[in-house]
Design a protein around this motif. Structure first.
Motif, PDB file in Angstrom:
ATOM      1  N   TRP A  33      36.017  52.302  37.069  1.00 20.12           N
ATOM      2  CA  TRP A  33      36.554  51.826  35.787  1.00 20.12           C
ATOM      3  C   TRP A  33      37.825  50.979  35.972  1.00 20.12           C
ATOM      4  O   TRP A  33      38.059  50.036  35.205  1.00 20.12           O
ATOM      5  CB  TRP A  33      36.821  52.996  34.840  1.00 20.12           C
ATOM      6  CG  TRP A  33      35.540  53.556  34.303  1.00 20.12           C
ATOM      7  CD1 TRP A  33      34.987  54.763  34.569  1.00 20.12           C
ATOM      8  CD2 TRP A  33      34.656  52.874  33.427  1.00 20.12           C
ATOM      9  NE1 TRP A  33      33.794  54.920  33.925  1.00 20.12           N
ATOM     10  CE2 TRP A  33      33.563  53.743  33.204  1.00 20.12           C
ATOM     11  CE3 TRP A  33      34.631  51.624  32.809  1.00 20.12           C
ATOM     12  CZ2 TRP A  33      32.476  53.413  32.383  1.00 20.12           C
ATOM     13  CZ3 TRP A  33      33.548  51.324  31.992  1.00 20.12           C
ATOM     14  CH2 TRP A  33      32.496  52.190  31.782  1.00 20.12           C
ATOM     15  N   LEU A  34      38.566  51.291  37.010  1.00 16.06           N
ATOM     16  CA  LEU A  34      39.748  50.479  37.299  1.00 16.06           C
ATOM     17  C   LEU A  34      39.333  49.062  37.644  1.00 16.06           C
ATOM     18  O   LEU A  34      39.901  48.087  37.146  1.00 16.06           O
ATOM     19  CB  LEU A  34      40.556  51.108  38.446  1.00 16.06           C
ATOM     20  CG  LEU A  34      41.813  50.349  38.860  1.00 16.06           C
ATOM     21  CD1 LEU A  34      42.899  50.486  37.806  1.00 16.06           C
ATOM     22  CD2 LEU A  34      42.322  50.868  40.193  1.00 16.06           C
ATOM     23  N   VAL A  35      38.306  48.941  38.496  1.00 16.77           N
ATOM     24  CA  VAL A  35      37.806  47.612  38.890  1.00 16.77           C
ATOM     25  C   VAL A  35      37.223  46.910  37.681  1.00 16.77           C
ATOM     26  O   VAL A  35      37.473  45.718  37.464  1.00 16.77           O
ATOM     27  CB  VAL A  35      36.776  47.744  40.035  1.00 16.77           C
ATOM     28  CG1 VAL A  35      36.051  46.444  40.291  1.00 16.77           C
ATOM     29  CG2 VAL A  35      37.462  48.217  41.301  1.00 16.77           C
ATOM     30  N   ILE A  36      36.441  47.610  36.850  1.00 20.73           N
ATOM     31  CA  ILE A  36      35.831  47.001  35.657  1.00 20.73           C
ATOM     32  C   ILE A  36      36.908  46.521  34.694  1.00 20.73           C
ATOM     33  O   ILE A  36      36.872  45.380  34.216  1.00 20.73           O
ATOM     34  CB  ILE A  36      34.883  48.007  34.945  1.00 20.73           C
ATOM     35  CG1 ILE A  36      33.693  48.363  35.826  1.00 20.73           C
ATOM     36  CG2 ILE A  36      34.428  47.504  33.601  1.00 20.73           C
ATOM     37  CD1 ILE A  36      32.678  47.266  35.972  1.00 20.73           C
ATOM     38  N   LEU A  37      37.878  47.374  34.384  1.00 22.51           N
ATOM     39  CA  LEU A  37      38.927  47.004  33.415  1.00 22.51           C
ATOM     40  C   LEU A  37      39.789  45.853  33.929  1.00 22.51           C
ATOM     41  O   LEU A  37      40.049  44.889  33.195  1.00 22.51           O
ATOM     42  CB  LEU A  37      39.808  48.202  33.078  1.00 22.51           C
ATOM     43  CG  LEU A  37      39.155  49.253  32.179  1.00 22.51           C
ATOM     44  CD1 LEU A  37      40.071  50.449  32.006  1.00 22.51           C
ATOM     45  CD2 LEU A  37      38.835  48.654  30.823  1.00 22.51           C
ATOM     46  N   PHE A  38      40.259  45.950  35.169  1.00 26.90           N
ATOM     47  CA  PHE A  38      41.098  44.873  35.683  1.00 26.90           C
ATOM     48  C   PHE A  38      40.299  43.591  35.881  1.00 26.90           C
ATOM     49  O   PHE A  38      40.824  42.496  35.683  1.00 26.90           O
ATOM     50  CB  PHE A  38      41.809  45.300  36.968  1.00 26.90           C
ATOM     51  CG  PHE A  38      43.053  46.086  36.697  1.00 26.90           C
ATOM     52  CD1 PHE A  38      44.178  45.468  36.165  1.00 26.90           C
ATOM     53  CD2 PHE A  38      43.094  47.441  36.951  1.00 26.90           C
ATOM     54  CE1 PHE A  38      45.321  46.210  35.906  1.00 26.90           C
ATOM     55  CE2 PHE A  38      44.238  48.175  36.690  1.00 26.90           C
ATOM     56  CZ  PHE A  38      45.362  47.565  36.163  1.00 26.90           C
ATOM     57  N   GLY A  39      39.027  43.705  36.267  1.00 25.24           N
ATOM     58  CA  GLY A  39      38.174  42.515  36.375  1.00 25.24           C
ATOM     59  C   GLY A  39      37.987  41.862  35.013  1.00 25.24           C
ATOM     60  O   GLY A  39      38.072  40.640  34.866  1.00 25.24           O
ATOM     61  N   GLY A  40      37.677  42.686  33.996  1.00 29.66           N
ATOM     62  CA  GLY A  40      37.521  42.144  32.638  1.00 29.66           C
ATOM     63  C   GLY A  40      38.828  41.536  32.141  1.00 29.66           C
ATOM     64  O   GLY A  40      38.836  40.461  31.505  1.00 29.66           O
ATOM     65  N   LEU A  41      39.921  42.236  32.386  1.00 31.19           N
ATOM     66  CA  LEU A  41      41.231  41.705  31.971  1.00 31.19           C
ATOM     67  C   LEU A  41      41.525  40.389  32.674  1.00 31.19           C
ATOM     68  O   LEU A  41      42.013  39.436  32.053  1.00 31.19           O
ATOM     69  CB  LEU A  41      42.326  42.735  32.278  1.00 31.19           C
ATOM     70  CG  LEU A  41      43.743  42.375  31.828  1.00 31.19           C
ATOM     71  CD1 LEU A  41      43.813  42.218  30.316  1.00 31.19           C
ATOM     72  CD2 LEU A  41      44.725  43.439  32.296  1.00 31.19           C
ATOM     73  N   LEU A  45      41.976  36.947  30.697  1.00 28.45           N
ATOM     74  CA  LEU A  45      43.235  36.210  30.846  1.00 28.45           C
ATOM     75  C   LEU A  45      43.003  34.837  31.463  1.00 28.45           C
ATOM     76  O   LEU A  45      43.567  33.841  30.999  1.00 28.45           O
ATOM     77  CB  LEU A  45      44.223  37.007  31.694  1.00 28.45           C
ATOM     78  CG  LEU A  45      44.887  38.208  31.025  1.00 28.45           C
ATOM     79  CD1 LEU A  45      45.764  38.955  32.027  1.00 28.45           C
ATOM     80  CD2 LEU A  45      45.736  37.769  29.846  1.00 28.45           C
ATOM     81  N   SER A  46      42.192  34.760  32.528  1.00 27.42           N
ATOM     82  CA  SER A  46      42.023  33.488  33.234  1.00 27.42           C
ATOM     83  C   SER A  46      41.182  32.497  32.445  1.00 27.42           C
ATOM     84  O   SER A  46      41.376  31.294  32.582  1.00 27.42           O
ATOM     85  CB  SER A  46      41.420  33.733  34.612  1.00 27.42           C
ATOM     86  OG  SER A  46      40.091  34.217  34.481  1.00 27.42           O
ATOM     87  N   ARG A  47      40.214  32.980  31.626  1.00 21.54           N
ATOM     88  CA  ARG A  47      39.321  32.063  30.902  1.00 21.54           C
ATOM     89  C   ARG A  47      39.823  31.723  29.498  1.00 21.54           C
ATOM     90  O   ARG A  47      39.548  30.625  29.023  1.00 21.54           O
ATOM     91  CB  ARG A  47      37.928  32.683  30.779  1.00 21.54           C
ATOM     92  CG  ARG A  47      37.287  33.045  32.071  1.00 21.54           C
ATOM     93  CD  ARG A  47      36.552  31.894  32.623  1.00 21.54           C
ATOM     94  NE  ARG A  47      35.896  32.321  33.867  1.00 21.54           N
ATOM     95  CZ  ARG A  47      35.424  31.499  34.717  1.00 21.54           C
ATOM     96  NH1 ARG A  47      35.500  30.231  34.490  1.00 21.54           N
ATOM     97  NH2 ARG A  47      34.865  31.935  35.811  1.00 21.54           N
ATOM     98  N   PHE A  48      40.504  32.619  28.844  1.00 19.63           N
ATOM     99  CA  PHE A  48      40.841  32.398  27.445  1.00 19.63           C
ATOM    100  C   PHE A  48      42.351  32.325  27.183  1.00 19.63           C
ATOM    101  O   PHE A  48      42.834  31.363  26.595  1.00 19.63           O
ATOM    102  CB  PHE A  48      40.229  33.512  26.569  1.00 19.63           C
ATOM    103  CG  PHE A  48      38.745  33.587  26.685  1.00 19.63           C
ATOM    104  CD1 PHE A  48      37.934  32.604  26.156  1.00 19.63           C
ATOM    105  CD2 PHE A  48      38.140  34.644  27.350  1.00 19.63           C
ATOM    106  CE1 PHE A  48      36.560  32.674  26.282  1.00 19.63           C
ATOM    107  CE2 PHE A  48      36.772  34.719  27.471  1.00 19.63           C
ATOM    108  CZ  PHE A  48      35.965  33.738  26.932  1.00 19.63           C
ATOM    109  N   LYS A  52      44.935  28.715  27.015  1.00 17.53           N
ATOM    110  CA  LYS A  52      45.581  28.420  25.733  1.00 17.53           C
ATOM    111  C   LYS A  52      47.096  28.427  25.887  1.00 17.53           C
ATOM    112  O   LYS A  52      47.792  27.563  25.352  1.00 17.53           O
ATOM    113  CB  LYS A  52      45.157  29.442  24.678  1.00 17.53           C
ATOM    114  CG  LYS A  52      43.758  29.238  24.171  1.00 17.53           C
ATOM    115  CD  LYS A  52      43.435  30.233  23.076  1.00 17.53           C
ATOM    116  CE  LYS A  52      42.010  30.019  22.583  1.00 17.53           C
ATOM    117  NZ  LYS A  52      41.661  30.985  21.527  1.00 17.53           N
ATOM    118  N   LEU A  53      47.586  29.422  26.610  1.00 15.50           N
ATOM    119  CA  LEU A  53      49.022  29.516  26.828  1.00 15.50           C
ATOM    120  C   LEU A  53      49.529  28.305  27.613  1.00 15.50           C
ATOM    121  O   LEU A  53      50.569  27.729  27.288  1.00 15.50           O
ATOM    122  CB  LEU A  53      49.355  30.819  27.564  1.00 15.50           C
ATOM    123  CG  LEU A  53      50.834  31.168  27.711  1.00 15.50           C
ATOM    124  CD1 LEU A  53      51.474  31.342  26.346  1.00 15.50           C
ATOM    125  CD2 LEU A  53      50.986  32.438  28.528  1.00 15.50           C
TER     126      LEU A  53
END
Length: 178
Positions: A33-41, A45-48, A52-53
């Protein structure tokens, strides 16, 4: 020794059930779950968020640069306007000085002309007055001889001497010649 063996030995020594997050049996699911959450985050962050920022930051930088360019352009315009204003002010001062000089010259010419008229009028009046004075003096001098003659006759008559008009006139003329 690995982390799992250290954790297992710690739970056996305590003699009671370990705190569930530290139980080695839960480590594989926690890592998953750590890998899934940080991967999703990371993907979010990198795509959206970060593009924008970054776009906002870049847009803000462009806006600041444009504003600085506009400020520099307006500063140059203000400097040019100031130069133009100083030029117009110098021209106005020059025209004012020129107008004042012309007015001064005109007034001086009028004063000189008026002075000449007054001087000419005074000279004419002075000549006329001198002529009248000469005439009055001549008349007075002509009368002086007759008055002197009459006075001579009257004075001699007081002394008891009678004298003729011709003798009195000749005596007065002899005295005037000396």
């Amino acid at each position: 020794m690995t982390f799992l063996t250290i954790a297992a030995s710690a739970t056996q020594e305590a003699g009671s059930a370990a705190f569930p997050p530290f139980d080695p049996w839960h480590f594989p699911s926690q890592i998953f779950w750590l890998v899934i959450l940080f991967g999703g985050l990371y993907i979010v962050l990198s795509r959206f968020v970060l593009p924008k920022l970054g776009g906002v930051i870049e847009k803000r930088g462009d806006t600041i640069a444009d504003s600085l360019d506009e400020a520099a352009r307006l500063d140059e315009q203000a400097k040019e306007a100031k130069k133009q204003q100083e030029l117009h002010l110098a021209e106005a001062r020059s025209k004012a000085r020129e107008t004042a000089d012309k007015a001064r010259a005109k007034v001086e010419a009028e004063i000189a002309e008026e002075t000449q008229k007054v001087d000419a009028d005074l000279a004419t009046r002075l000549d006329e007055a001198e002529g009248r004075i000469r005439k009055v003096r001549a008349e007075a001098l002509a009368n002086v001889d007759s008055i002197a003659t009459d006075t001579t006759q009257v004075m001699l008559a007081r002394f008891g001497v009678e004298i003729s008009d011709a003798d009195a006139k000749s005596a007065v003329q002899r005295v005037n010649k000396d």
